[in-house]
Design an enzyme around this catalytic site. Structure first.
Site, mmCIF file in Angstrom:
data_model
loop_
_atom_site.group_PDB
_atom_site.id
_atom_site.type_symbol
_atom_site.label_atom_id
_atom_site.label_comp_id
_atom_site.label_asym_id
_atom_site.label_seq_id
_atom_site.Cartn_x
_atom_site.Cartn_y
_atom_site.Cartn_z
ATOM 1 N N ASN A 85 18.993 7.613 40.268
ATOM 2 C CA ASN A 85 19.291 8.939 39.171
ATOM 3 C C ASN A 85 20.879 8.814 38.876
ATOM 4 O O ASN A 85 21.582 8.215 39.701
ATOM 5 C CB ASN A 85 18.906 10.114 39.791
ATOM 6 N N GLY A 86 20.958 9.183 37.578
ATOM 7 C CA GLY A 86 22.656 9.252 37.372
ATOM 8 C C GLY A 86 22.984 8.077 36.395
ATOM 9 O O GLY A 86 22.025 7.237 35.825
ATOM 10 N N LYS B 88 11.453 29.416 23.515
ATOM 11 C CA LYS B 88 10.163 29.032 24.264
ATOM 12 C C LYS B 88 9.191 28.218 23.158
ATOM 13 O O LYS B 88 8.692 27.368 23.372
ATOM 14 C CB LYS B 88 9.447 30.258 24.791
ATOM 15 N N LYS C 253 13.339 18.727 32.986
ATOM 16 C CA LYS C 253 13.590 20.123 33.844
ATOM 17 C C LYS C 253 14.728 20.341 34.083
ATOM 18 O O LYS C 253 15.531 21.150 33.724
ATOM 19 C CB LYS C 253 12.574 20.156 34.902
ATOM 20 N N ARG D 85 10.837 16.353 36.109
ATOM 21 C CA ARG D 85 12.269 15.865 36.088
ATOM 22 C C ARG D 85 12.501 14.878 34.980
ATOM 23 O O ARG D 85 13.474 14.696 34.458
ATOM 24 C CB ARG D 85 12.794 15.160 37.474
ATOM 25 N N HIS E 139 21.570 38.202 4.829
ATOM 26 C CA HIS E 139 22.790 37.511 4.267
ATOM 27 C C HIS E 139 22.388 36.106 4.464
ATOM 28 O O HIS E 139 23.480 35.196 4.669
ATOM 29 C CB HIS E 139 24.045 37.618 5.760
ATOM 30 N N GLU F 82 15.711 33.964 23.362
ATOM 31 C CA GLU F 82 14.804 33.406 24.307
ATOM 32 C C GLU F 82 13.383 33.103 23.824
ATOM 33 O O GLU F 82 12.833 32.090 24.132
ATOM 34 C CB GLU F 82 14.926 33.966 25.693
ATOM 35 N N TRP G 177 13.603 9.303 33.030
ATOM 36 C CA TRP G 177 13.737 9.850 31.795
ATOM 37 C C TRP G 177 14.986 9.222 31.346
ATOM 38 O O TRP G 177 16.240 8.923 31.764
ATOM 39 C CB TRP G 177 14.205 11.366 31.824
ATOM 40 N N CYS H 39 15.929 12.190 36.166
ATOM 41 C CA CYS H 39 14.932 11.419 36.888
ATOM 42 C C CYS H 39 14.727 11.824 38.207
ATOM 43 O O CYS H 39 15.299 12.688 38.752
ATOM 44 C CB CYS H 39 15.423 9.864 37.073
ATOM 45 N N GLU I 13 10.417 24.908 22.096
ATOM 46 C CA GLU I 13 10.195 23.670 22.982
ATOM 47 C C GLU I 13 9.128 23.379 23.454
ATOM 48 O O GLU I 13 8.884 22.157 23.710
ATOM 49 C CB GLU I 13 11.092 23.814 24.264
HETATM 50 O O1 M6R Z 1 18.697 24.432 35.788
HETATM 51 P P1 M6R Z 1 19.197 25.301 34.481
HETATM 52 O O2 M6R Z 1 19.139 26.504 34.190
HETATM 53 O O3 M6R Z 1 20.937 24.807 34.402
HETATM 54 O O4 M6R Z 1 18.662 24.575 33.033
HETATM 55 C C1 M6R Z 1 19.274 25.155 31.854
HETATM 56 C C2 M6R Z 1 18.533 24.486 30.792
HETATM 57 O O5 M6R Z 1 18.357 23.243 30.644
HETATM 58 C C3 M6R Z 1 16.947 25.154 30.525
HETATM 59 O O6 M6R Z 1 17.046 26.589 30.808
HETATM 60 C C4 M6R Z 1 16.239 24.725 29.400
HETATM 61 O O7 M6R Z 1 16.797 25.246 28.191
HETATM 62 C C5 M6R Z 1 14.824 25.050 29.830
HETATM 63 N N1 M6R Z 1 14.129 23.780 29.256
HETATM 64 C C6 M6R Z 1 14.304 26.369 28.754
HETATM 65 O O8 M6R Z 1 13.115 26.489 29.190
#
Ligand code: M6R
Length: 610
Positions: A100-101, A487, A605, A27, A506, A483, A74, A2, A490
């Site tokens: 937060n937390g 992308k 994020k 966030r 396989h 990767e 969140w 959050c 997500e």
């Molecule tokens: O802040 P961080 O690099 O530790 O975050 C890790 C993942 O949560 C972050 O890379 C996530 O997979 C992204 N949404 C990917 O685009």
């Protein structure tokens, strides 16, 4: 996950808080709220859903006040709903909290508070804190916060205010980031720098177990136990414009376009003019110490983990030492084989990911030295690690990481060449060639964006029609394919799988049917023929193949439905180029499908909870 923002000063707090929340929406964003203190009263406005719902409410209610706190949520404890959103108050609107937390012992606290006659109006852990303040207040907010904090278990960053002392905010940090921004006759509190960057670049970064009593006249810093603290002011070197969309439709596409510049920042001052060596001044490890490591462990989550997978190929290829790459949430619970002889490298854009932070602590407990690769200066992971190399990508706002990933790769390239030179595992000539090629990478990335953006804009609609897509490649190409698939998943919610090209037969080949989109990365010369055969395998089953290739070799081009060519570079450096078309593909498919590109569903994020 959050976001927190707070303000005290002479300006209208509501617009500053809403502006801060806008910058923090990445966030977490299932609900948001603000509370303002004005003439012995607190006014709370909160709304479930996107921030514009809250903005409409604030426009209507026009809350007054020059001091206030705000939050984007969140959900962790309690579903997304208006009652569950922050700020929370006690039974009366006297004590207000944003948090937060997770307060782990909130159920027992709540039980006690209920028996004392408190009524709860939400399902959150945070509300217990507001009631605790109400229950324990004896005329001094600071003392009450200290007393109440001692009762809390878990991880938290919170800010409180009360109508009884309408001249102060109190900010407390344990295991969740919190900063205090210093303005001219005004102060700010925030969980992240972008929230306050347009007002000030001078901040105090709170450490665990610290609190700040913030008034219009200054900040008193102390430990939660009451020991005064002297802290240096930290000057943030991010430009406020970096946290704005600057005319782009989304932060993600802006951040993709920023990559040439962010790569230039990552290499600035780190490559000698004569291309002879990599200079990593911030690394405290001496060449002798670095030479001593026979094993490297890379630990991270999500995209950062994918950068580690690329690094495994680089380090094993250039440095000739064995590298293991692990997902942080696995590493922390499986008694990993690390010790004093292992260099553990953790990678995290935010520097706050809970699982990666736990991995740092686990590795240190086992005696390993931990090197962090991170973007956010002063965040928890770099502060707890033994060494840090910053990637200097600037603020990354879109949930889908792009410029941070590419800068992580750049830092891994720098580190690999540095280690290889120390270990003398590559010749000076090879190092010089690599360094010269690295310097060229930012321009090449700019070229790829220019050449391929239009192409993707046009054929994204083909991908958007499908429910599945596949990404294949061998070696380094496979690491990048992972990767690319993430992308696409997500932000466009299209199911995407990534496979080593030779592995399809396989099992997964059974999923290939007419027109299924396959992205094939084919840049690794030593396995090019093999990859070509795999491309033909999927084509023979009807797949529509988009190839990302190093040069338009006829036999490659003939086999492909779409071709994206990346400029010539050292084979080991291709990953930093091949990922760019994949980012553009994901972006334009998501736009085509009308998805919320910057804030994909269910994601935030920074993942600061397990
Ligand atoms: O802040 P961080 O690099 O530790 O975050 C890790 C993942 O949560 C972050 O890379 C996530 O997979 C992204 N949404 C990917 O685009």
């Amino acid at each position: 996950m959050c976001g927190i923002v707070g303000y005290i000063g002479d300006k209208k707090a509501s617009s500053i808080l809403i502006d801060g929340l806008n910058k923090l929406e990445y966030r977490g964003y299932d609900s948001a709220g603000i509370a303002l203190c004005h003439q012995d009263q607190v006014e709370v406005c909160k709304q479930v859903g996107k921030l514009n719902n809250l903005e409409e409410l604030v426009d209507e209610k026009k809350p007054q006040g020059r001091m206030g706190i705000g939050h984007t949520r969140w959900a962790t404890h309690g579903k997304p709903s208006t009652p569950n959103s922050h700020p929370h108050t006690g039974c009366e609107d006297e004590f207000v909290v944003v948090h937060n937390g997770i307060i782990e012992n909130y159920l027992s606290l709540k039980e006690e508070l209920l028996s004392q006659g408190h009524n709860f109006s939400s399902e959150t852990d945070t509300e217990a804190l507001a009631h605790l303040l109400e229950e324990n207040y004896e005329g001094d907010l600071e003392k009450t916060v200290r007393r109440v904090t001692a009762k809390l278990e878990g991880s938290y960053a919170f800010v409180v205010m009360t109508v009884n002392e309408p001249d102060k905010l109190i900010a407390v940090r344990k295991d969740s980031p919190l900063i205090i921004g210093i303005g001219d006759g005004e102060y700010f509190v925030a969980s992240d720098i972008p929230a306050i960057l347009s007002h000030t670049d001078e901040v105090y970064i709170l450490d665990d177990g610290e609190m700040g009593v913030v008034t219009k006249d200054g900040v008193d810093l102390s430990t939660i136990d009451g020991e005064p603290i002297n802290k240096d002011i930290f000057t943030v070197d991010w430009d406020p414009g970096m946290a704005e969309k600057a005319g782009y439709d989304h932060f993600m596409i802006k951040e993709i376009h920023e990559q040439p510049e962010s790569l230039r920042r990552a290499i600035s001052g780190r490559l000698s003019i004569d291309n002879q060596q990599v200079i990593l001044e911030e690394l405290d490890l001496s060449p002798e110490e670095l030479k001593g490591y026979e094993r490297i462990y890379i630990v991270a989550c999500g995209t950062a983990y994918h950068s580690g997978l690329v690094a495994k190929y680089l380090i094993e290829d250039l440095v000739k030492i064995s590298v293991e790459v692990d997902i942080a949430s696995e590493f922390r619970y499986r008694d990993p084989l690390v010790s004093e002889d292992t260099l553990v490298i953790v990678v995290s854009q935010s520097g706050e990911t809970a699982d990666t932070l736990a991995a740092v602590r686990e590795a240190q407990d086992k005696g390993a030295r931990v090197l962090a690769i991170s973007n956010v200066v002063g965040s928890t992971i770099p502060r707890e690690a033994d060494d840090v190399i910053y990637i200097h990508a600037g603020p990354e706002i879109a949930v889908a990481s792009t410029k941070a990933y590419i800068n992580m790769l750049m830092v891994f390239y720098l580190l690999s060449i540095h280690l290889a030179q120390i270990k003398e595992s590559i010749s000076q000539e090879k190092a010089t060639d690599l360094i010269a090629s690295l310097k060229n990478i930012p321009n090449q990335v700019a070229q790829i964006i220019k050449d391929s953006e239009k192409v993707f804009e046009e054929f994204a609609s083909e991908y958007a029609k499908h429910e599945n897509a596949f990404f294949i490649g061998r070696g380094l190409d496979y690491a990048v394919a992972l990767e690319g698939a993430l992308k696409l998943k997500e932000i466009s919610y299209l199911h995407a799988e990534s496979y080593p090209a030779g592995e399809l037969k396989h099992g997964t080949l059974a999923l290939i049917e007419d027109n299924v989109p396959v992205v094939a990365l084919a840049t690794q010369k030593s396995v090019l023929d093999k990859t070509l055969s795999n491309i033909q395998e999927v084509q023979a089953r009807g797949a529509s193949v988009t190839g990302v290739v190093l040069n338009k070799k006829e036999e490659v081009v003939d086999a492909l439905d779409h071709v994206i060519e990346i400029p010539e570079t050292e084979e080991v450096l291709t990953s930093i180029l091949t990922v760019v078309p994949l980012q553009l593909l994901a972006y334009y498919v998501a736009v085509e499908k009308g998805c919320d590109v910057d804030q994909p569903r269910n994601l935030a994020k920074s993942v600061t909870v397990e």
